[in-house]
Motif scaffolding. Structure first.
Motif, PDB file in Angstrom:
ATOM      1  N   SER A  79       0.833  -1.201   0.000  1.00  0.00           N
ATOM      2  CA  SER A  79       0.000   0.000   0.000  1.00  0.00           C
ATOM      3  C   SER A  79       0.867   1.250   0.000  1.00  0.00           C
ATOM      4  O   SER A  79       2.021   1.246   0.430  1.00  0.00           O
ATOM      5  CB  SER A  79      -0.916   0.022   1.226  1.00  0.00           C
ATOM      6  OG  SER A  79      -1.845  -1.032   1.155  1.00  0.00           O
ATOM      7  N   TRP A 113       2.224   4.849   1.229  1.00  0.00           N
ATOM      8  CA  TRP A 113       2.387   5.443   2.561  1.00  0.00           C
ATOM      9  C   TRP A 113       1.329   6.505   2.809  1.00  0.00           C
ATOM     10  O   TRP A 113       1.031   7.342   1.974  1.00  0.00           O
ATOM     11  CB  TRP A 113       3.774   6.083   2.693  1.00  0.00           C
ATOM     12  CG  TRP A 113       3.902   6.925   3.942  1.00  0.00           C
ATOM     13  CD1 TRP A 113       3.679   8.248   4.064  1.00  0.00           C
ATOM     14  CD2 TRP A 113       4.257   6.452   5.239  1.00  0.00           C
ATOM     15  NE1 TRP A 113       3.857   8.655   5.351  1.00  0.00           N
ATOM     16  CE2 TRP A 113       4.225   7.570   6.106  1.00  0.00           C
ATOM     17  CE3 TRP A 113       4.588   5.210   5.754  1.00  0.00           C
ATOM     18  CZ2 TRP A 113       4.529   7.463   7.452  1.00  0.00           C
ATOM     19  CZ3 TRP A 113       4.889   5.115   7.090  1.00  0.00           C
ATOM     20  CH2 TRP A 113       4.849   6.231   7.937  1.00  0.00           C
ATOM     21  N   THR A 123      -1.999   8.038   9.316  1.00  0.00           N
ATOM     22  CA  THR A 123      -3.411   7.875   9.619  1.00  0.00           C
ATOM     23  C   THR A 123      -3.929   8.871  10.649  1.00  0.00           C
ATOM     24  O   THR A 123      -5.117   8.989  10.832  1.00  0.00           O
ATOM     25  CB  THR A 123      -3.665   6.462  10.151  1.00  0.00           C
ATOM     26  OG1 THR A 123      -2.901   6.265  11.341  1.00  0.00           O
ATOM     27  CG2 THR A 123      -3.281   5.428   9.116  1.00  0.00           C
ATOM     28  N   THR A 125       1.974   4.040  13.070  1.00  0.00           N
ATOM     29  CA  THR A 125       2.267   4.716  11.803  1.00  0.00           C
ATOM     30  C   THR A 125       3.571   4.248  11.186  1.00  0.00           C
ATOM     31  O   THR A 125       4.046   4.832  10.224  1.00  0.00           O
ATOM     32  CB  THR A 125       2.328   6.233  12.028  1.00  0.00           C
ATOM     33  OG1 THR A 125       3.330   6.501  13.019  1.00  0.00           O
ATOM     34  CG2 THR A 125       0.992   6.765  12.483  1.00  0.00           C
ATOM     35  N   LYS A 166       3.987   1.490   9.618  1.00  0.00           N
ATOM     36  CA  LYS A 166       3.717   0.583   8.511  1.00  0.00           C
ATOM     37  C   LYS A 166       2.985   1.338   7.413  1.00  0.00           C
ATOM     38  O   LYS A 166       2.282   2.308   7.661  1.00  0.00           O
ATOM     39  CB  LYS A 166       2.852  -0.591   8.974  1.00  0.00           C
ATOM     40  CG  LYS A 166       3.473  -1.392  10.100  1.00  0.00           C
ATOM     41  CD  LYS A 166       2.544  -2.522  10.484  1.00  0.00           C
ATOM     42  CE  LYS A 166       3.130  -3.365  11.599  1.00  0.00           C
ATOM     43  NZ  LYS A 166       3.201  -2.634  12.849  1.00  0.00           N
ATOM     44  N   THR A 167       3.154   0.887   6.180  1.00  0.00           N
ATOM     45  CA  THR A 167       2.392   1.482   5.093  1.00  0.00           C
ATOM     46  C   THR A 167       0.932   1.105   5.244  1.00  0.00           C
ATOM     47  O   THR A 167       0.594  -0.042   5.504  1.00  0.00           O
ATOM     48  CB  THR A 167       2.910   0.989   3.739  1.00  0.00           C
ATOM     49  OG1 THR A 167       2.834  -0.420   3.701  1.00  0.00           O
ATOM     50  CG2 THR A 167       4.332   1.449   3.509  1.00  0.00           C
ATOM     51  N   SER A 168       0.046   2.063   5.097  1.00  0.00           N
ATOM     52  CA  SER A 168      -1.379   1.801   5.301  1.00  0.00           C
ATOM     53  C   SER A 168      -2.190   2.833   4.545  1.00  0.00           C
ATOM     54  O   SER A 168      -1.701   3.902   4.203  1.00  0.00           O
ATOM     55  CB  SER A 168      -1.728   1.849   6.797  1.00  0.00           C
ATOM     56  OG  SER A 168      -1.330   3.093   7.344  1.00  0.00           O
ATOM     57  N   TYR A 210      -9.742  -0.607   5.246  1.00  0.00           N
ATOM     58  CA  TYR A 210      -8.415  -0.163   5.688  1.00  0.00           C
ATOM     59  C   TYR A 210      -7.404  -1.244   5.366  1.00  0.00           C
ATOM     60  O   TYR A 210      -7.534  -2.392   5.811  1.00  0.00           O
ATOM     61  CB  TYR A 210      -8.425   0.129   7.197  1.00  0.00           C
ATOM     62  CG  TYR A 210      -7.132   0.737   7.687  1.00  0.00           C
ATOM     63  CD1 TYR A 210      -6.848   2.079   7.432  1.00  0.00           C
ATOM     64  CD2 TYR A 210      -6.200  -0.030   8.382  1.00  0.00           C
ATOM     65  CE1 TYR A 210      -5.666   2.656   7.883  1.00  0.00           C
ATOM     66  CE2 TYR A 210      -5.021   0.538   8.828  1.00  0.00           C
ATOM     67  CZ  TYR A 210      -4.750   1.870   8.575  1.00  0.00           C
ATOM     68  OH  TYR A 210      -3.575   2.432   9.009  1.00  0.00           O
ATOM     69  N   TYR A 211      -6.383  -0.880   4.554  1.00  0.00           N
ATOM     70  CA  TYR A 211      -5.358  -1.829   4.127  1.00  0.00           C
ATOM     71  C   TYR A 211      -4.062  -1.588   4.895  1.00  0.00           C
ATOM     72  O   TYR A 211      -3.611  -0.455   5.041  1.00  0.00           O
ATOM     73  CB  TYR A 211      -5.063  -1.664   2.631  1.00  0.00           C
ATOM     74  CG  TYR A 211      -6.115  -2.225   1.702  1.00  0.00           C
ATOM     75  CD1 TYR A 211      -7.314  -2.754   2.182  1.00  0.00           C
ATOM     76  CD2 TYR A 211      -5.913  -2.218   0.334  1.00  0.00           C
ATOM     77  CE1 TYR A 211      -8.263  -3.265   1.312  1.00  0.00           C
ATOM     78  CE2 TYR A 211      -6.859  -2.727  -0.556  1.00  0.00           C
ATOM     79  CZ  TYR A 211      -8.035  -3.245  -0.050  1.00  0.00           C
ATOM     80  OH  TYR A 211      -8.981  -3.758  -0.908  1.00  0.00           O
ATOM     81  N   ASP A 212      -3.481  -2.663   5.356  1.00  0.00           N
ATOM     82  CA  ASP A 212      -2.194  -2.626   6.047  1.00  0.00           C
ATOM     83  C   ASP A 212      -1.637  -4.034   5.974  1.00  0.00           C
ATOM     84  O   ASP A 212      -2.399  -5.003   5.989  1.00  0.00           O
ATOM     85  CB  ASP A 212      -2.404  -2.187   7.507  1.00  0.00           C
ATOM     86  CG  ASP A 212      -1.088  -1.987   8.242  1.00  0.00           C
ATOM     87  OD1 ASP A 212      -0.367  -2.990   8.433  1.00  0.00           O
ATOM     88  OD2 ASP A 212      -0.788  -0.849   8.623  1.00  0.00           O
ATOM     89  N   GLN A 213      -0.335  -4.180   5.932  1.00  0.00           N
ATOM     90  CA  GLN A 213       0.255  -5.506   5.806  1.00  0.00           C
ATOM     91  C   GLN A 213      -0.072  -6.432   6.980  1.00  0.00           C
ATOM     92  O   GLN A 213      -0.020  -7.643   6.855  1.00  0.00           O
ATOM     93  CB  GLN A 213       1.775  -5.400   5.651  1.00  0.00           C
ATOM     94  CG  GLN A 213       2.211  -5.054   4.234  1.00  0.00           C
ATOM     95  CD  GLN A 213       1.909  -6.185   3.257  1.00  0.00           C
ATOM     96  OE1 GLN A 213       2.526  -7.230   3.278  1.00  0.00           O
ATOM     97  NE2 GLN A 213       0.920  -5.965   2.411  1.00  0.00           N
TER      98      GLN A 213
END
Length: 505
Positions: A385, A387, A390, A400, A402-404, A438-441
């Motif tokens: 995703s 950067w 949030t 924050t 992580k890429t989300s 909501y996308y996050d690894q």
């Protein structure tokens, strides 16, 4: 002025049931070892039920001046509801399972409790229509076996009108009672060409007369007369003047002997001289929908250890935003992409396998409760995703590092599916479109209503939020399982199994 003290009367009669002073009827309900004896009063029962009045006239008193009745086919639980209604005139349906209410309806009809039968039918249709559709085969078969269920029968016939193959192509069609067949073919909204309806009616009539020759060329005048008598009550509901010319030739002409000569003449007159008046009654054409109705997907059976075909039909109805759920015709194929017990329970696994795939449904079985939660995601999954911090778009801070990214859509939804412990499924559509997904690894969210995090089996880190109405319309779990803040360990849950499906037509 007349004053009615019904509440006190109801309460006093209910107390009489609980403390049966001077009872004179003993009713054994159910079968051993689960049977139970109910001590009742003949005057009350026969004044409320014609069934009991007949039974009492047929049953003598024993030496103790008590009449003994047996009702082995009714469960104790159902009869307990019925007898309290008979004495007190009160019934509460809110906490009862739909299947229990339907059984209650069947036995209320058997005991000739007309008031209760008239109350239960609209209650089921108006409040539990989804359950009726998902159990259509059982409901319809029962409804045409019991004549007093007109409201249920009309509900079922409405489904058949839209999806006629559910009955006309079923093995039960040829055994339909005459009045049931007529109730179907008389409908203006029956979605079949008139020539096809005629073929089904003739097929039904032949089945009622198995001695008729198989080859029409060998039929005698008596054979045609036999079929004519069988179909006499069906004839008035056929729209003869809406047959195509080809169907008149191929389908009506071979059976012209069972039609009245004047009608057959008028049919031909309309073909050759459409503007010439006729004396036969011409019914209006049926209201055929212009949109093609979905057909059953029989190529790929549902491969799931969590959801049933009925669940898949319900989810498909939500995807298409149907007010009336699909019954036996699923327009979508559910292709299994990911399965926890096969592929692993880490959120990263889902991102890796589903990367760039859209229109997916995730379902998960909650450890310990048996709940089935999930949601529909129309967007593509993104393994990597963009950067995006949030804190500027979320009312409370998230990690924050992580890429989300929040994703925008108005077509996603979350849900809880009906199980043995949940009376009706819960559908929660997105309310704030900008916070839909909501996308996050390591995290995947349906807004705030369903959050899947880390290893969803081992870490016990998934949760549903109490204030889910911020992003979605309603919570999908009961209050005891909802978190008030972003992360409360005592409310989190782990997943026993999960599956992700690609949904396609």
């Amino acid at each position: 002025m007349t004053t009615k003290f019904f509440d006190r009367l109801s309460n006093d009669l209910t107390q009489l049931l609980e403390d049966p002073i001077d009872y004179n009827v003993s009713i054994e309900v159910g079968k051993a070892p689960n049977n139970q004896i109910f001590k009742t009063h003949s005057y009350i029962l026969q004044s409320r039920s014609p069934y009991f009045k007949k039974k009492f006239n047929e049953t003598p008193f024993n030496d103790n001046h008590v009449k003994l009745l047996k009702l082995p086919n009714i469960s104790v639980k159902i009869f307990n509801v019925i007898i309290k209604y008979i004495y007190g005139g009160i019934i509460s349906l809110e906490k009862l399972e739909n299947s229990f209410i339907f059984d209650l309806l069947i036995y209320s009809e058997e005991l000739e409790l007309d008031e209760l039968v008239k109350h239960l039918q609209p209650f089921l249709v108006n409040n539990n229509s989804s359950w009726l559709r998902l159990n259509f085969a059982r409901i319809y078969q029962t409804s045409y076996q019991i004549k007093n269920l007109e409201i249920i029968q009309d509900f079922c016939n409405g489904i058949i009108a839209k999806h006629p193959n559910t009955i006309f192509e079923s093995e039960k069609f040829l055994s339909l009672p005459e009045d049931t067949l007529i109730s179907i073919i008389k409908r203006d909204d029956l979605q079949l060409e008139e020539g096809k309806i005629w073929e089904y009616v003739v097929q039904w009539g032949k089945a009622k007369n198995p001695t008729l020759p198989a080859n029409l060329d060998g039929w005698t005048s008596d054979n045609f007369l036999t079929l004519k008598k069988t179909l006499k009550k069906c004839f008035p509901h056929i729209r003869y003047f809406n047959f195509s010319n080809e169907d008149v030739l191929e389908k009506l002409f071979p059976y012209q002997q069972i039609l009245e000569p004047k009608l057959w003449l008028d049919i031909n007159t309309k073909i050759m001289a459409p503007n010439k008046p006729i004396s036969s009654k011409a019914l209006p054409p049926r209201k055929i929908l212009t949109k093609t109705l979905p057909t059953r997907n029989t190529l790929s059976p549902l491969s799931s250890h969590i959801i049933t075909d009925e669940h898949a039909l319900e989810i498909s109805s939500w995807i298409d935003k149907k007010e009336i759920p699909y019954t036996e015709n699923n327009p979508y194929k559910f292709e299994l992409l990911v399965k926890g017990s096969r592929d692993g329970f880490d959120i990263k696994t889902i991102y890796n396998i589903c990367d760039k795939i859209s229109n997916t449904v995730i379902v998960l079985k909650v450890e310990g409760t048996g709940e089935i939660l999930g949601g529909y995601n129309p967007l593509e999954w993104e393994k990597t995703s963009q950067w995006k911090t949030t804190q500027d778009i979320f009312p409370f801070p998230l990690k924050t590092a992580k890429t989300s990214q929040w994703k925008t859509t108005q077509d996603c939804f979350a849900f809880s599916l009906k199980t043995a412990n949940l009376k009706n499924s819960i559908l929660s559509r997105v309310k704030i479109f900008n916070y839909a997904m909501y996308y996050d690894q390591e995290i995947f969210q349906f807004g705030h209503t369903l959050v899947l995090k880390d290893n969803i089996k081992a870490d016990k880190s998934c949760f549903c939020m109490r204030n889910s109405d911020y992003t979605y319309k309603k919570p999908i779990r009961s209050d005891e399982f909802l978190s008030k803040a972003y992360f409360l360990p005592n409310i989190t849950f782990s997943v026993e199994e999960y599956e992700v499906f690609k949904v396609s037509q």
